[in-house]
Design an enzyme around this catalytic site. Structure first.
Site, short mmCIF file in Angstrom:
data_model
loop_
_atom_site.label_atom_id
_atom_site.label_comp_id
_atom_site.label_asym_id
_atom_site.label_seq_id
_atom_site.Cartn_x
_atom_site.Cartn_y
_atom_site.Cartn_z
N SER A 1 -28.53 28.94 81.40
CA SER A 1 -28.84 28.99 82.74
C SER A 1 -27.51 28.68 83.52
CB SER A 1 -29.95 28.09 83.10
OG SER A 1 -31.24 27.99 82.23
N1 SAH Z 1 -31.61 24.97 78.00
C1 SAH Z 1 -30.98 25.80 77.40
C2 SAH Z 1 -31.72 27.37 77.91
C3 SAH Z 1 -31.87 28.55 76.91
S1 SAH Z 1 -32.76 29.77 77.34
C4 SAH Z 1 -29.47 25.92 77.36
O1 SAH Z 1 -28.91 25.04 78.09
O2 SAH Z 1 -28.85 26.89 76.66
C5 SAH Z 1 -34.40 29.30 76.97
C6 SAH Z 1 -34.70 28.87 75.35
O3 SAH Z 1 -36.17 28.82 75.51
C7 SAH Z 1 -34.35 30.27 74.60
O4 SAH Z 1 -33.54 29.77 73.61
C8 SAH Z 1 -35.84 30.52 73.86
O5 SAH Z 1 -35.74 30.77 72.60
C9 SAH Z 1 -36.55 29.28 74.09
N2 SAH Z 1 -38.03 29.26 74.01
C10 SAH Z 1 -38.71 30.38 74.57
N3 SAH Z 1 -40.25 29.97 74.13
C11 SAH Z 1 -40.19 28.88 73.68
C12 SAH Z 1 -41.17 27.85 72.86
N4 SAH Z 1 -42.42 28.31 72.84
N5 SAH Z 1 -40.85 26.82 72.40
C13 SAH Z 1 -39.58 26.39 72.31
N6 SAH Z 1 -38.29 27.26 72.80
C14 SAH Z 1 -38.78 28.36 73.30
#
Ligand code: SAH
Length: 261
Positions: A108
């Protein structure tokens, strides 16, 4: 293991004293005062830039955009975002932009990370207790949360990203971080109750497990598809009178998916 490019020089803000040795990745520095920054010649975009100075400039922009919580600004200043992005994108690490982290996911924008964590803390002094993060991704937000909470449980459903986050975070030696591989839709009951829950992926509704695992007095911040069909940030407080939901500004997060892959 891919080696991340490092930045050549570190600028110390303490008036000509040599910079103390710091743990790789996280620096418990104060946000530099404006005067200090103005004396630092910022290099051209990318090449030869000093990461501490560019990060401090990112933090000043966050403050100008309305992030007011000094603890959040300090945490954003402490975590080296460039360690979490692909080598080819390092030059953009401190711009206010989301970036691809592989497997179709994104880290993000700094502004969104800071805004959501500010909402999560909602001005309560001191550290948050146990925090659950859904969507570890590259691990950046988890590292920021570790500056502000006693314990952080971060769960990721994609094995490739879970492994990448572990690799990115290893040099930081964050003793209060628990990285979990699994479906975050079910939360993580073993760590509950959580003082705060933050999701980095947006679904149609907040999974009931998250609300069950939120402590009394706790707060949840998540992107969610609202009545208009658009994604918005949603804040849910668990109060003695029940759940209180507030819908805030529109956001664009990757979808919350069930199962692991
Ligand atoms: N906080 C992260 C943002 C990653 S984007 C950072 O700093 O990089 C959001 C993430 O949520 C993705 O990697 C995606 O795979 C994950 N995601 C989506 N659905 C999910 C679920 N049910 N359980 C765990 N992770 C999930």
């Amino acid at each position: 293991m891919t080696r991340r490019p490092t930045f050549p020089a570190r600028i110390d803000f303490s008036q000509g004293q040599p910079a103390p040795a710091r743990k790789a990745g996280v620096m418990a520095t104060e946000v530099p005062r404006r005067g200090a920054l103005e004396r630092i010649p910022l290099g051209p975009q990318g090449l030869g830039m000093d990461s501490a100075a560019v990060r401090a400039s990112m933090v000043q922009k966050l403050a100008a955009q309305g992030v007011a919580d000094p603890a959040v600004l300090r945490a954003m200043n402490a975590v080296e975002r460039h360690r979490f992005v692909e080598p080819a994108l390092v030059n953009q690490a401190y711009e206010d932009t989301s970036l691809p982290i592989g497997l179709g996911q994104t880290i993000s924008k700094p502004n969104v990370v800071a805004r959501m964590i500010e909402l999560l803390r909602h001005g309560v002094p001191g550290k948050m207790g146990r925090v659950l993060e859904i969507g570890t991704g590259c691990g950046y937000q988890a590292a920021v949360l570790c500056q502000l909470a006693t314990e952080v449980y971060s769960i990721e459903r994609l094995r490739g990203l879970h492994d990448k986050a572990r690799e990115n975070l290893r040099p930081l030696r964050l003793a209060n971080l628990h990285l979990l591989f699994g479906d975050g839709m079910a939360g993580f009951a073993k760590g509950a109750p959580y003082a705060a829950i933050i999701a980095a992926a947006g679904g149609e509704a907040v999974p009931p497990a998250w609300l069950d695992q939120l402590a009394q007095g706790g707060r949840l911040v998540a992107p969610m598809v609202t009545a208009t069909g658009q994604q918005a940030l949603v804040v849910i407080d668990k109060t003695s009178d029940g759940l209180k939901q507030t819908v805030l500004e529109a956001v664009h997060f990757v979808p919350l998916k069930s199962g692991i892959a």
